[in-house]
Each structure stands twice: as structure tokens, then as C-alpha cells.
Design a protein around this motif. Structure first.
Motif, PDB file in Angstrom:
ATOM      1  N   VAL A  15       0.792  -1.226   0.226  1.00 49.55           N
ATOM      2  CA  VAL A  15      -0.065   0.201   0.030  1.00 49.55           C
ATOM      3  C   VAL A  15       0.801   1.043   0.106  1.00 49.55           C
ATOM      4  N   GLU A  16       0.654   2.155  -1.149  1.00 45.73           N
ATOM      5  CA  GLU A  16       1.657   3.316  -1.284  1.00 45.73           C
ATOM      6  C   GLU A  16       0.556   4.549  -0.474  1.00 45.73           C
ATOM      7  N   SER A  17       1.261   5.287   0.076  1.00 45.55           N
ATOM      8  CA  SER A  17       0.684   6.617   0.612  1.00 45.55           C
ATOM      9  C   SER A  17       1.610   7.690   0.548  1.00 45.55           C
ATOM     10  N   TRP A  77      10.540   1.613  -6.856  1.00 46.09           N
ATOM     11  CA  TRP A  77       9.472   2.730  -7.170  1.00 46.09           C
ATOM     12  C   TRP A  77       9.265   2.979  -8.511  1.00 46.09           C
ATOM     13  N   PHE A  78       8.070   3.020  -9.044  1.00 42.85           N
ATOM     14  CA  PHE A  78       7.985   2.993 -10.490  1.00 42.85           C
ATOM     15  C   PHE A  78       6.941   4.516 -10.539  1.00 42.85           C
ATOM     16  N   ARG A  79       6.733   4.977 -11.781  1.00 41.47           N
ATOM     17  CA  ARG A  79       5.921   5.924 -11.794  1.00 41.47           C
ATOM     18  C   ARG A  79       5.242   5.804 -13.288  1.00 41.47           C
ATOM     19  N   GLN A  80       4.075   6.242 -13.660  1.00 38.67           N
ATOM     20  CA  GLN A  80       3.417   6.099 -14.851  1.00 38.67           C
ATOM     21  C   GLN A  80       2.639   7.349 -15.032  1.00 38.67           C
ATOM     22  N   ALA A  81       2.919   8.290 -15.959  1.00 43.40           N
ATOM     23  CA  ALA A  81       2.170   9.522 -16.343  1.00 43.40           C
ATOM     24  C   ALA A  81       1.243   9.101 -17.519  1.00 43.40           C
ATOM     25  N   PRO A  82       0.250   9.915 -17.682  1.00 47.37           N
ATOM     26  CA  PRO A  82      -0.943   9.595 -18.586  1.00 47.37           C
ATOM     27  C   PRO A  82      -0.422   9.522 -20.159  1.00 47.37           C
ATOM     28  N   LYS A  98       8.973  18.901 -10.025  1.00 43.06           N
ATOM     29  CA  LYS A  98       8.895  19.675 -11.212  1.00 43.06           C
ATOM     30  C   LYS A  98       7.312  19.226 -11.792  1.00 43.06           C
ATOM     31  N   PRO A  99       6.638  20.064 -12.580  1.00 42.87           N
ATOM     32  CA  PRO A  99       5.408  19.573 -13.143  1.00 42.87           C
ATOM     33  C   PRO A  99       5.617  18.325 -13.980  1.00 42.87           C
ATOM     34  N   GLU A 100       6.630  18.049 -14.486  1.00 48.72           N
ATOM     35  CA  GLU A 100       6.820  16.788 -15.211  1.00 48.72           C
ATOM     36  C   GLU A 100       7.308  15.358 -14.190  1.00 48.72           C
ATOM     37  N   ASP A 101       6.967  15.680 -13.049  1.00 46.60           N
ATOM     38  CA  ASP A 101       7.179  14.376 -12.100  1.00 46.60           C
ATOM     39  C   ASP A 101       5.746  14.090 -11.610  1.00 46.60           C
ATOM     40  N   THR A 102       4.681  14.697 -12.375  1.00 40.14           N
ATOM     41  CA  THR A 102       3.228  14.254 -12.139  1.00 40.14           C
ATOM     42  C   THR A 102       3.171  12.787 -12.637  1.00 40.14           C
ATOM     43  N   ALA A 103       2.562  12.049 -11.838  1.00 39.39           N
ATOM     44  CA  ALA A 103       2.268  10.606 -12.341  1.00 39.39           C
ATOM     45  C   ALA A 103       1.531   9.921 -11.005  1.00 39.39           C
ATOM     46  N   VAL A 104       1.199   8.777 -11.516  1.00 44.17           N
ATOM     47  CA  VAL A 104       0.967   7.806 -10.393  1.00 44.17           C
ATOM     48  C   VAL A 104       2.173   7.063  -9.916  1.00 44.17           C
ATOM     49  N   THR A 142      16.267  -3.992  -9.221  1.00 43.97           N
ATOM     50  CA  THR A 142      16.278  -3.384 -10.764  1.00 43.97           C
ATOM     51  C   THR A 142      15.500  -2.563 -11.098  1.00 43.97           C
ATOM     52  N   MET A 143      15.626  -1.707 -12.388  1.00 42.80           N
ATOM     53  CA  MET A 143      14.614  -0.635 -12.454  1.00 42.80           C
ATOM     54  C   MET A 143      13.666  -1.108 -13.725  1.00 42.80           C
ATOM     55  N   HIS A 144      13.546  -2.623 -13.716  1.00 39.70           N
ATOM     56  CA  HIS A 144      12.723  -3.164 -14.735  1.00 39.70           C
ATOM     57  C   HIS A 144      11.469  -3.741 -14.132  1.00 39.70           C
ATOM     58  N   VAL A 145      10.287  -3.423 -14.481  1.00 37.43           N
ATOM     59  CA  VAL A 145       8.929  -3.735 -14.259  1.00 37.43           C
ATOM     60  C   VAL A 145       9.037  -5.070 -14.250  1.00 37.43           C
ATOM     61  N   ARG A 146       9.415  -5.900 -15.219  1.00 39.73           N
ATOM     62  CA  ARG A 146       9.132  -7.438 -15.379  1.00 39.73           C
ATOM     63  C   ARG A 146       9.965  -8.079 -14.103  1.00 39.73           C
ATOM     64  N   ASP A 147      10.947  -7.589 -13.223  1.00 35.26           N
ATOM     65  CA  ASP A 147      11.285  -8.294 -12.041  1.00 35.26           C
ATOM     66  C   ASP A 147      10.512  -8.386 -11.086  1.00 35.26           C
ATOM     67  N   TYR A 148       9.488  -7.572 -10.891  1.00 34.32           N
ATOM     68  CA  TYR A 148       8.962  -7.370  -9.360  1.00 34.32           C
ATOM     69  C   TYR A 148       7.449  -8.313  -9.584  1.00 34.32           C
ATOM     70  N   THR A 149       7.220  -8.847  -8.441  1.00 32.81           N
ATOM     71  CA  THR A 149       6.200  -9.822  -8.192  1.00 32.81           C
ATOM     72  C   THR A 149       4.931  -9.141  -7.627  1.00 32.81           C
ATOM     73  N   TYR A 150       5.274  -8.231  -6.850  1.00 25.58           N
ATOM     74  CA  TYR A 150       4.111  -7.650  -5.794  1.00 25.58           C
ATOM     75  C   TYR A 150       3.939  -6.293  -6.218  1.00 25.58           C
ATOM     76  N   TRP A 151       2.913  -5.793  -6.471  1.00 23.60           N
ATOM     77  CA  TRP A 151       2.418  -4.059  -6.721  1.00 23.60           C
ATOM     78  C   TRP A 151       1.668  -3.607  -6.145  1.00 23.60           C
ATOM     79  N   GLY A 152       1.714  -2.324  -5.679  1.00 19.52           N
ATOM     80  CA  GLY A 152       0.778  -1.738  -4.746  1.00 19.52           C
ATOM     81  C   GLY A 152      -0.226  -1.217  -6.066  1.00 19.52           C
ATOM     82  N   GLN A 153      -1.256  -0.414  -5.512  1.00 15.88           N
ATOM     83  CA  GLN A 153      -2.216   0.279  -6.353  1.00 15.88           C
ATOM     84  C   GLN A 153      -2.023   1.710  -6.928  1.00 15.88           C
ATOM     85  N   GLY A 154      -0.936   2.164  -6.293  1.00 18.01           N
ATOM     86  CA  GLY A 154      -0.237   3.483  -6.656  1.00 18.01           C
ATOM     87  C   GLY A 154      -1.054   4.706  -6.060  1.00 18.01           C
TER      88      GLY A 154
END
Length: 122
Positions: free
Chosen positions: A5-7, A36-41, A87-93, A103-115
Motif C-alpha cells: 500500500v502506497e501513501s 518505485w515506479f511511476r506512470q504518467a498519462p 517539477k510538473p513533469e514529475d506528475t504521475a501515479v 532492478t529498474m525493470h517492471v518485469r522483475d517485480y512480483t508484488y505491486w501496490g495500487q499506486g
């Protein structure tokens, strides 16, 4: 039930700071590397930072080094991401994830929070 759970997300002005938390339930987070990962629209999910089980290995995305700091408190089963000079460009989930190696790769992680949403805007 295994859960992350992220907060700590929210709306902040440019130049401001936030600290995100990633708490685990149902499993022992100190046994896992955390990213930690982030995803912008409209964009792909990208790696922000990661930390090994002991905290001895830490990586940052090149553009974020110096502004973001990852840390972990194994006694609290929690990993943090401190973000400064936002910065505004840091806006993301922002998502945290647990896996076997840091690692910095999505594929290497098993458990994820909802963001948690981070919005940087004046």
C-alpha cells in the motif's frame, strides 16, 4: 493476503517536497528488494528508484538522482521515497513493487501496490 500500500501522494507546488511510503501486509518486506515506479498519462511505466534488501544497493533514474531519495525501515516493514524540488513533469501515479532483486525493470517485480497520485502544479 499479500499487499503493498502506497501513501503520501497529493498535490504540491513546483519546488515542493513529498515523501511516499510503501507498507507491506501479509509478507515480510525486508526479504524483498523494492522498486518505485511511476506512470504518467499516455506513457509507459518507468523505474524511479530501487533498493536491495539490506539497503546496500540503491539505483536511481539518471534524471532524478539528487532530487529523490529511497530508504527503507525494515523494522516498520516500510520503504520510503523522498522527493524534493518537484517539477510538473514529475506528475504521475507512483507505484511501489517488491521482487527478488533490485532492478529498474517492471518485469522483475512480483508484488505491486495500487499506486498513489502525485500532482505537481501551481
Amino acid at each position: 493476503q499479500l499487499q503493498l500500500v502506497e501513501s503520501g501522494g497529493g498535490l504540491v507546488q513546483p519546488g515542493g517536497s513529498l515523501r511516499l511510503s510503501c507498507a507491506a501486509s501479509g509478507f515480510t518486506l525486508p526479504n524483498y528488494a523494492v522498486g518505485w515506479f511511476r506512470q504518467a498519462p499516455g506513457k509507459e511505466r518507468e523505474g524511479v528508484s530501487c533498493i536491495s534488501t539490506s539497503g546496500g544497493l540503491i539505483y536511481y533514474a539518471g534524471s532524478l538522482k539528487g532530487r529523490f531519495t529511497i530508504s527503507r525501515d525494515n523494522a516498520k516493514n516500510t520503504v520510503y521515497l523522498s522527493m524534493n524540488s518537484l517539477k510538473p513533469e514529475d506528475t504521475a501515479v507512483y507505484y511501489c513493487a517488491a521482487g527478488n532483486i533490485a532492478t529498474m525493470h517492471v518485469r522483475d517485480y512480483t508484488y505491486w501496490g495500487q499506486g498513489t497520485q502525485v500532482t505537481v502544479s501551481s
